[in-house]
Motif scaffolding. Sequence first.
Motif, PDB file in Angstrom:
ATOM      1  N   ASP A 203      51.889  46.747  43.555  1.00 37.00           N
ATOM      2  CA  ASP A 203      51.096  45.542  43.764  1.00 37.00           C
ATOM      3  C   ASP A 203      51.780  44.381  43.054  1.00 37.00           C
ATOM      4  O   ASP A 203      52.457  44.568  42.035  1.00 37.00           O
ATOM      5  CB  ASP A 203      49.685  45.704  43.210  1.00 37.00           C
ATOM      6  N   VAL A 205      50.985  40.471  41.434  1.00 40.89           N
ATOM      7  CA  VAL A 205      50.049  39.406  41.062  1.00 40.89           C
ATOM      8  C   VAL A 205      50.871  38.225  40.581  1.00 40.89           C
ATOM      9  O   VAL A 205      51.998  38.381  40.089  1.00 40.89           O
ATOM     10  CB  VAL A 205      49.053  39.849  39.967  1.00 40.89           C
ATOM     11  N   ARG A 210      45.687  34.729  45.196  1.00 50.38           N
ATOM     12  CA  ARG A 210      46.222  35.574  46.272  1.00 50.38           C
ATOM     13  C   ARG A 210      45.551  35.213  47.587  1.00 50.38           C
ATOM     14  O   ARG A 210      44.338  35.027  47.651  1.00 50.38           O
ATOM     15  CB  ARG A 210      46.008  37.057  45.964  1.00 50.38           C
ATOM     16  N   PHE A 226      50.603  33.769  47.678  1.00 51.07           N
ATOM     17  CA  PHE A 226      49.849  33.131  46.604  1.00 51.07           C
ATOM     18  C   PHE A 226      49.930  31.617  46.743  1.00 51.07           C
ATOM     19  O   PHE A 226      50.927  31.085  47.252  1.00 51.07           O
ATOM     20  CB  PHE A 226      50.411  33.528  45.228  1.00 51.07           C
ATOM     21  N   PHE A 246      42.798  47.042  39.807  1.00 47.48           N
ATOM     22  CA  PHE A 246      41.917  45.947  39.394  1.00 47.48           C
ATOM     23  C   PHE A 246      40.508  46.471  39.154  1.00 47.48           C
ATOM     24  O   PHE A 246      40.032  47.366  39.846  1.00 47.48           O
ATOM     25  CB  PHE A 246      41.873  44.874  40.479  1.00 47.48           C
ATOM     26  N   TRP A 256      43.492  43.481  35.612  1.00 44.10           N
ATOM     27  CA  TRP A 256      44.471  44.380  36.206  1.00 44.10           C
ATOM     28  C   TRP A 256      45.170  45.144  35.086  1.00 44.10           C
ATOM     29  O   TRP A 256      45.371  44.614  33.992  1.00 44.10           O
ATOM     30  CB  TRP A 256      45.534  43.601  36.974  1.00 44.10           C
ATOM     31  N   ASP A 292      41.224  35.840  35.878  1.00 40.15           N
ATOM     32  CA  ASP A 292      41.604  37.246  35.811  1.00 40.15           C
ATOM     33  C   ASP A 292      42.674  37.427  34.745  1.00 40.15           C
ATOM     34  O   ASP A 292      43.314  36.474  34.289  1.00 40.15           O
ATOM     35  CB  ASP A 292      42.116  37.728  37.166  1.00 40.15           C
ATOM     36  N   ILE A 294      45.841  40.378  33.298  1.00 39.64           N
ATOM     37  CA  ILE A 294      46.589  41.616  33.501  1.00 39.64           C
ATOM     38  C   ILE A 294      47.076  42.089  32.147  1.00 39.64           C
ATOM     39  O   ILE A 294      47.645  41.314  31.368  1.00 39.64           O
ATOM     40  CB  ILE A 294      47.769  41.450  34.486  1.00 39.64           C
ATOM     41  N   MET A 310      45.541  34.072  35.948  1.00 41.20           N
ATOM     42  CA  MET A 310      46.054  35.412  35.672  1.00 41.20           C
ATOM     43  C   MET A 310      46.684  35.444  34.280  1.00 41.20           C
ATOM     44  O   MET A 310      47.906  35.441  34.121  1.00 41.20           O
ATOM     45  CB  MET A 310      47.082  35.827  36.722  1.00 41.20           C
TER      46      MET A 310
END
Length: 634
Positions: A203, A205, A210, A226, A246, A256, A292, A294, A310
Amino acid sequence: MRRLAAPLALLLASTACTTMETAPPMANPASDRMVSPILTRPDAVDSATYAKPQIARVTHVALDLALDFDAKRVSGTAELDVLAQPGAKEIVLDSNGLEIARVTDGAGRELQYQIGETIAEGGKGAPLTIALDGAQKLRIEYRASADADALQWLSPEQTKGGVHPFLFSQGQAILNRTWIPTQDSPGIRQTWEARITAPKPLDVVMSGVRQGEPEDLGDGRRAFKFVMDKPVPPYLIAIAAGDIDFKAIGPRTGVWAEPATLDRAWKEVGDTEDMVVAAEQLYGDYRWGRYDMIVLPPSFPYGGMENPVMTFLTPTFIAGDRSNNGLVAHELAHSWSGNLVTNAVWEDSWLNEGVTSYFENRIVEAVYGKKRAEQEAALSFAAIEETLAEVGMDAPGSALHHEPGADELGSAITYDKGHFFMRTLERTIGRERFDAWLRQWFDNHAFQPATSELIYEDMLANLVTSPAEAQALKLREWIFEPGLPSNVVRPDPAAFAEVDAAVSAYTADGSIPAAYSGWSAAEQMRFLDNIPKIRSAEQLAALDSALGLSDAGNNEILFLWLELGLMNRYEPAVPKVEEFLAEVGRAKFVRPLFQVLWDEGEWGQPIARRIYAKTRDSYHAVTRAGVERIVRSR
């Protein structure tokens, strides 16, 4: 509705002026995209870029790139929208190791280009000069070097899952020029979009939203799209790719991580939605849509990176009790201070980090309570005092704003002194008045660059009530002079009263506090950081036995213990240090431990060399560069 286009003179001018044009981002005359104005003042000239944005500037970047994990290469095209003064003959971009194959305009017409001489020192790279010949769009075919400093390619063995490779980027401050051809300066904000192809089942990000589900290309690869429709400084363009899943936290928050890490990560950041609400109540709407995160493999060199939509996080903050969640609050606060209003030059980075550190503490207070916030502030203040005691109150690098090339003194100034400047203003004039000022600062300068002089002028215009009050608050002294002004509002001494009493007792007679296990992480760190640094092997063994320091689940506490052990040449700590440095790539931990080993001369230097020979390839370029300045210093 379509915004009116800003005059080119407003968007591009670079002549000196005494105030900033405060126009909000406007539409590019050649498109409907938002364009952030540049600062037209001498203190906003960025010495770390080759760009000449007053003549021609990038306003939008469109990437179409393929990830090659075998070759450790990113390659493809970058299409740039250009806004130029009438008659501009060329545009200058930043490049560091990029291999340029071809440059054309929007119609496919070949354009001449030249890569200048590379300046290796400081990572500035080389200027990429492109003849415009009237072009408003450029298409650059290129590939990044296999050793691009912004990118770290991890083998499957370097991941938690051990099956698939991993990639992540770290662009701040000027590393993104190693994989993206653009004007890599925080004062030249750009919108961007990207199409990234990667092998299944990985995946991807990015620090943009996205667009739909990934497209199966039928050749064992998928394409991910994106968009970032708000102008951002280019260091905030970020990517990660790997075996990641996720898990939602709230309606606009989620995390994530690798499957083996995801549940622990999700539990640790479970308060994030509450933090977003608290931040909005303080200083206005969150303007980026989703928030979000990660959690990356442990080689990530920083605690966190505030990439829009992110946030990138180190797994080393996971302690099982959310005791290190000030990190999450910090990266979230950057959505206002840093991402929304950004330092135009790196000499003013306290505008990002110092203001954010203050904001972080306010979020911690709202979510976790006043006691925890006061304790974390006290730890921050202790870092300032320790640094100034070492370098002296008149050290030039201890000013919040520093001149290009001046020695910097690290986070104790940029983060902590900036924090206490904001805190002193708030405590002196009152929270209600201070909060109203800071909110208008974010609102009136949203999506724009800023400088120290600019925030000083804003304080004079919108915060203080008279020249006498400005002088009493010591505004210029705080920002532009070294040391710590006498009006600093110090943390509440009661915040650590119990711990400080325990430190005194341990110092006097070696009594180890029985209450330690019930203390907060901040209290445990305060104790370990304040006990006498010279300890015998017997004393260290007693501490470890009583407090379980070698098995601490909080990496901040474990680091302090390992540092203390190495300072005293405590042999039982060495295997744990080797294990720690092999698993963790966070520069905050790695560099000081190598420094202590190196400072221990003939005892520690062989250990440092042995460990670094094994761990070097697992570290990101940021961490590696810091360690090599230590181990190659003699």
